[in-house]
Scaffold this motif. Structure first.
Motif, PDB file in Angstrom:
ATOM      1  N   PRO A 136     -14.999  22.664  15.842  1.00  0.00           N
ATOM      2  CA  PRO A 136     -15.537  22.779  14.482  1.00  0.00           C
ATOM      3  C   PRO A 136     -17.000  22.358  14.425  1.00  0.00           C
ATOM      4  N   VAL A 137     -17.792  23.127  13.700  1.00  0.00           N
ATOM      5  CA  VAL A 137     -19.192  22.751  13.489  1.00  0.00           C
ATOM      6  C   VAL A 137     -19.264  21.605  12.489  1.00  0.00           C
ATOM      7  N   VAL A 138     -18.471  21.697  11.433  1.00  0.00           N
ATOM      8  CA  VAL A 138     -18.359  20.634  10.445  1.00  0.00           C
ATOM      9  C   VAL A 138     -17.029  19.918  10.695  1.00  0.00           C
ATOM     10  N   PRO A 139     -17.052  18.614  11.001  1.00  0.00           N
ATOM     11  CA  PRO A 139     -15.804  17.901  11.282  1.00  0.00           C
ATOM     12  C   PRO A 139     -14.789  18.076  10.147  1.00  0.00           C
ATOM     13  N   LYS A 140     -13.553  18.247  10.532  1.00  0.00           N
ATOM     14  CA  LYS A 140     -12.499  18.490   9.552  1.00  0.00           C
ATOM     15  C   LYS A 140     -11.960  17.177   8.991  1.00  0.00           C
ATOM     16  N   SER A 141     -11.621  17.200   7.698  1.00  0.00           N
ATOM     17  CA  SER A 141     -11.035  16.033   7.046  1.00  0.00           C
ATOM     18  C   SER A 141      -9.578  16.308   6.690  1.00  0.00           C
ATOM     19  N   TYR A 142      -8.777  15.258   6.746  1.00  0.00           N
ATOM     20  CA  TYR A 142      -7.365  15.317   6.347  1.00  0.00           C
ATOM     21  C   TYR A 142      -7.152  14.230   5.296  1.00  0.00           C
ATOM     22  N   PHE A 143      -6.382  14.536   4.261  1.00  0.00           N
ATOM     23  CA  PHE A 143      -6.269  13.592   3.146  1.00  0.00           C
ATOM     24  C   PHE A 143      -4.882  13.674   2.520  1.00  0.00           C
ATOM     25  N   THR A 144      -4.401  12.519   2.102  1.00  0.00           N
ATOM     26  CA  THR A 144      -3.184  12.463   1.299  1.00  0.00           C
ATOM     27  C   THR A 144      -3.288  11.262   0.369  1.00  0.00           C
ATOM     28  N   ASP A 145      -2.626  11.341  -0.793  1.00  0.00           N
ATOM     29  CA  ASP A 145      -2.644  10.203  -1.714  1.00  0.00           C
ATOM     30  C   ASP A 145      -1.411  10.237  -2.607  1.00  0.00           C
ATOM     31  N   SER A 146      -1.235   9.161  -3.356  1.00  0.00           N
ATOM     32  CA  SER A 146      -0.159   9.068  -4.341  1.00  0.00           C
ATOM     33  C   SER A 146      -0.672   8.287  -5.544  1.00  0.00           C
ATOM     34  N   ALA A 147      -0.514   8.885  -6.721  1.00  0.00           N
ATOM     35  CA  ALA A 147      -0.940   8.212  -7.961  1.00  0.00           C
ATOM     36  C   ALA A 147       0.180   7.364  -8.557  1.00  0.00           C
ATOM     37  N   ASP A 148       1.349   7.357  -7.920  1.00  0.00           N
ATOM     38  CA  ASP A 148       2.475   6.571  -8.428  1.00  0.00           C
ATOM     39  C   ASP A 148       2.306   5.089  -8.099  1.00  0.00           C
ATOM     40  N   PHE A 149       2.642   4.244  -9.068  1.00  0.00           N
ATOM     41  CA  PHE A 149       2.677   2.806  -8.807  1.00  0.00           C
ATOM     42  C   PHE A 149       4.000   2.472  -8.137  1.00  0.00           C
ATOM     43  N   GLY A 150       3.919   1.574  -7.152  1.00  0.00           N
ATOM     44  CA  GLY A 150       5.126   1.089  -6.502  1.00  0.00           C
ATOM     45  C   GLY A 150       4.930  -0.345  -6.068  1.00  0.00           C
ATOM     46  N   ASP A 151       6.031  -1.077  -5.853  1.00  0.00           N
ATOM     47  CA  ASP A 151       5.886  -2.472  -5.427  1.00  0.00           C
ATOM     48  C   ASP A 151       6.973  -2.824  -4.441  1.00  0.00           C
ATOM     49  N   THR A 152       6.816  -4.008  -3.821  1.00  0.00           N
ATOM     50  CA  THR A 152       7.793  -4.487  -2.857  1.00  0.00           C
ATOM     51  C   THR A 152       7.771  -6.010  -2.825  1.00  0.00           C
ATOM     52  N   THR A 153       8.936  -6.606  -2.532  1.00  0.00           N
ATOM     53  CA  THR A 153       9.036  -8.065  -2.318  1.00  0.00           C
ATOM     54  C   THR A 153       9.158  -8.378  -0.833  1.00  0.00           C
ATOM     55  N   SER A 154       9.110  -7.314   0.008  1.00  0.00           N
ATOM     56  CA  SER A 154       9.317  -7.505   1.446  1.00  0.00           C
ATOM     57  C   SER A 154       8.134  -8.240   2.067  1.00  0.00           C
ATOM     58  N   SER A 155       8.444  -9.215   2.897  1.00  0.00           N
ATOM     59  CA  SER A 155       7.391  -9.944   3.608  1.00  0.00           C
ATOM     60  C   SER A 155       7.147  -9.325   4.989  1.00  0.00           C
ATOM     61  N   THR A 156       7.961  -8.343   5.371  1.00  0.00           N
ATOM     62  CA  THR A 156       7.697  -7.566   6.593  1.00  0.00           C
ATOM     63  C   THR A 156       7.300  -6.156   6.162  1.00  0.00           C
ATOM     64  N   TYR A 157       6.546  -5.484   6.985  1.00  0.00           N
ATOM     65  CA  TYR A 157       6.004  -4.183   6.595  1.00  0.00           C
ATOM     66  C   TYR A 157       7.112  -3.155   6.340  1.00  0.00           C
ATOM     67  N   THR A 158       6.973  -2.456   5.243  1.00  0.00           N
ATOM     68  CA  THR A 158       7.889  -1.376   4.874  1.00  0.00           C
ATOM     69  C   THR A 158       7.082  -0.175   4.400  1.00  0.00           C
ATOM     70  N   SER A 159       7.586   1.029   4.665  1.00  0.00           N
ATOM     71  CA  SER A 159       6.890   2.234   4.212  1.00  0.00           C
ATOM     72  C   SER A 159       7.433   2.713   2.866  1.00  0.00           C
ATOM     73  N   THR A 160       8.389   1.961   2.305  1.00  0.00           N
ATOM     74  CA  THR A 160       9.025   2.373   1.047  1.00  0.00           C
ATOM     75  C   THR A 160       8.662   1.404  -0.072  1.00  0.00           C
ATOM     76  N   LEU A 161       8.099   1.928  -1.149  1.00  0.00           N
ATOM     77  CA  LEU A 161       7.818   1.149  -2.346  1.00  0.00           C
ATOM     78  C   LEU A 161       8.785   1.556  -3.445  1.00  0.00           C
ATOM     79  N   THR A 162       9.297   0.584  -4.157  1.00  0.00           N
ATOM     80  CA  THR A 162      10.219   0.897  -5.254  1.00  0.00           C
ATOM     81  C   THR A 162       9.454   1.570  -6.396  1.00  0.00           C
ATOM     82  N   ALA A 163      10.149   2.418  -7.117  1.00  0.00           N
ATOM     83  CA  ALA A 163       9.627   3.124  -8.298  1.00  0.00           C
ATOM     84  C   ALA A 163       8.561   4.160  -7.947  1.00  0.00           C
ATOM     85  N   ARG A 164       8.434   4.500  -6.648  1.00  0.00           N
ATOM     86  CA  ARG A 164       7.456   5.514  -6.266  1.00  0.00           C
ATOM     87  C   ARG A 164       8.163   6.704  -5.635  1.00  0.00           C
ATOM     88  N   THR A 165       7.739   7.908  -5.967  1.00  0.00           N
ATOM     89  CA  THR A 165       8.433   9.105  -5.482  1.00  0.00           C
ATOM     90  C   THR A 165       7.968   9.523  -4.090  1.00  0.00           C
TER      91      THR A 165
END
Length: 395
Positions: free
Chosen positions: A257-286
Motif C-alpha cells: 500500500p502507498v497509504v498505510p491501511k487503518s483498521y478500526f472498531t468501536d462500541s458506544a455501549d456502556f458496560g461494567d465489570t466487578t472482575s479483578s482479573t481481565y475479562t473480555s465481557t462487560l455486563t449490559a453491553r451488546t
C-alpha cells in the motif's frame, strides 16, 4: 551454395527462392522461419481479426470470408502467401450414425515438389475427423493453416437440421503482422522471436524480454488501472489501482500500500465489570468481545491505539488492555504496563498508543480488548463507554 536471393539472377529464380527471401507480412519465429497466420483487420476497424471468418450458411455448408494469410513450410521451403479475394463455401459430410466427429477446416498448400500431389495450388479444405465416443480433431498436415474445428453431431445431415453452427465452430485463427509490427493476440500466446518484440494482449501492451512477455501499463510510468490490476509489474516503483480501491506500489517483490491501511472498531455501549482479573465481557453491553482483525504490512509493524471513557472510584483503578493473537496462538498477552488506567468517580476520556513490531507480513492478527477493576471489598465496578481499537499499518 545454400545462400538464396531473389530479383538478382537474370534467369533461374525459383518459386522456392522467392518464398525464402520475401520480407513482407511476417512474424518471425526464428532467424529463417515465420509464424503461419492471418493478417489482422476488418471493415470499419471494429474487429481485430476478420480474415477467413466462417459462419454456417446452410445445414451442412459454411461460408469462409475473404482474407489474406501466410503459411510457413519446412525451413527450406519458405512461406506461402495466400489470398481469398471473395468468400467461398465449403460442404461437410453427413454425420456418423452413432458418434460425433470433429472436422478441421484448413488453408492447405499443395506443392508437388514436396508432396507428390502433382498439384501446385492453395485450397480451402475440410479434413474429416474420426467419429468416436470421445472424438478428437485430426492432425494438421504439413503446409496447412487451421482455421476452425467443426463438431459434426451424430446423424447430422441436410435433411434433419444439419450442423448447429452457433455451437459447432471453434475458432483457431491466429494473426501475423509485418516484421517489427505489434501483434494483436488472438488464440494461443506464443513465445517471442527476439527481445524487444511487442504484442497487444487485449488489456495490455507486452514486450518480449528474451524469456517472457512483460506487460506494460497504459504508458511507462503510468498507473495500472483497477480493471487490469492482475497485470504483472514491470519495474520497481510502478503503481497500480486495485479493484478494492487501494493504491499500491511494486517494491520489487510485492505490491504494498502507498497509504498505510487503518483498521478500526468501536462500541458506544456502556458496560461494567466487578472482575479483578481481565475479562473480555462487560455486563449490559451488546458487543462482547471488542476485537479487530488486521493484516501485517511488509514492515511487520503497526501502531495500535485504544481507549474510551472509563470510571471506577478515585482510589480504585480500572484497566483496559489488549491481547494480540494469531488464530488461537497468543502473540502478546495482557499486561498492566501497556493498559489504559483510570481511577475516577465520573467517566473520563482515556487512551494510549504503542508500536508493535516483529509481525509476519501478510498474516492476519487480532487485537481483543479486556477489562478489569482493581481488587476491592467494596464491590466497586469498573465502567467503560465509547471504547475503541484502531490499528495503523507502518511502512
Amino acid at each position: 551454395m545454400n545462400l538464396r536471393s531473389s530479383w538478382v539472377a537474370e534467369t533461374g529464380q525459383t518459386r522456392e527462392d522467392t518464398r525464402l527471401t520475401q520480407t513482407g507480412v511476417t512474424t518471425m519465429t526464428n532467424p529463417v522461419q515465420v509464424r503461419s497466420g492471418i493478417l489482422p483487420g476488418s471493415y470499419g476497424g471494429q474487429y481485430r481479426l476478420s480474415g477467413f471468418w466462417t459462419f454456417g450458411s446452410a445445414a451442412m455448408t459454411a461460408t469462409v470470408s475473404e482474407g489474406r494469410a501466410v503459411i510457413q513450410g519446412e525451413i527450406s521451403q519458405g512461406a506461402y502467401p495466400v489470398t481469398l479475394p471473395a468468400s467461398e463455401t465449403v460442404t461437410f459430410a453427413p454425420g456418423n450414425a452413432q458418434y460425433n466427429r470433429i472436422d478441421l477446416l484448413v488453408l492447405k498448400i499443395y506443392d508437388t515438389l514436396y508432396d507428390s500431389s502433382l498439384r501446385t495450388e492453395a485450397k480451402i479444405e475440410v479434413i474429416q475427423g474420426q467419429a468416436n465416443q470421445d472424438p478428437q480433431p485430426p492432425a494438421t498436415p504439413p503446409r496447412c493453416l487451421p482455421l476452425y474445428e467443426v463438431t459434426v453431431p451424430a446423424g447430422a445431415s441436410a435433411g434433419n437440421g444439419g450442423i448447429p453452427w452457433a455451437s459447432a465452430l471453434k475458432d483457431l485463427r491466429t494473426p501475423v503482422v509485418s516484421l517489427g509490427g505489434i501483434l494483436p493476440v488472438e488464440g494461443p500466446v506464443l513465445p517471442g522471436a527476439y527481445p524487444g518484440q511487442y504484442q497487444d494482449a487485449g488489456g495490455a501492451l507486452q514486450r518480449w524480454d528474451g524469456g517472457a512477455w512483460v506487460s506494460y501499463p497504459s504508458a511507462l510510468g503510468g498507473i495500472i488501472p483497477a480493471a487490469s490490476s492482475t497485470t504483472p509489474a514491470s519495474y520497481t516503483g510502478q503503481y497500480r489501482d486495485t479493484a478494492a480501491g487501494e493504491f499500491q506500489r511494486w517494491s520489487g517483490s510485492a505490491w504494498v500500500p502507498v497509504v498505510p491501511k487503518s483498521y478500526f472498531t468501536d462500541s458506544a455501549d456502556f458496560g461494567d465489570t466487578t472482575s479483578s482479573t481481565y475479562t473480555s465481557t462487560l455486563t449490559a453491553r451488546t458487543v462482547n468481545p471488542l476485537a479487530v482483525n488486521f493484516v501485517a504490512p511488509p514492515s511487520g509493524a503497526v501502531l495500535v491505539s485504544f481507549g474510551g471513557r472509563m470510571k471506577s472510584r478515585s482510589d480504585l483503578y480500572a484497566f483496559m488492555a489488549l491481547k494480540l493473537t494469531k488464530g488461537s496462538t497468543v502473540v502478546e498477552d495482557l499486561n498492566d504496563e501497556w493498559a489504559v488506567q483510570a481511577a475516577m468517580d465520573n467517566l473520563t476520556s482515556c487512551g494510549t498508543m504503542r508500536r508493535v513490531s516483529g509481525l509476519t507480513p501478510g498474516t492476519t492478527y487480532t487485537f481483543t480488548a479486556f477489562f478489569r477493576v482493581i481488587a476491592n471489598t467494596a464491590g466497586v465496578k469498573g465502567g467503560f463507554d465509547n471504547t475503541y481499537i484502531r490499528v495503523d499499518q507502518q511502512v
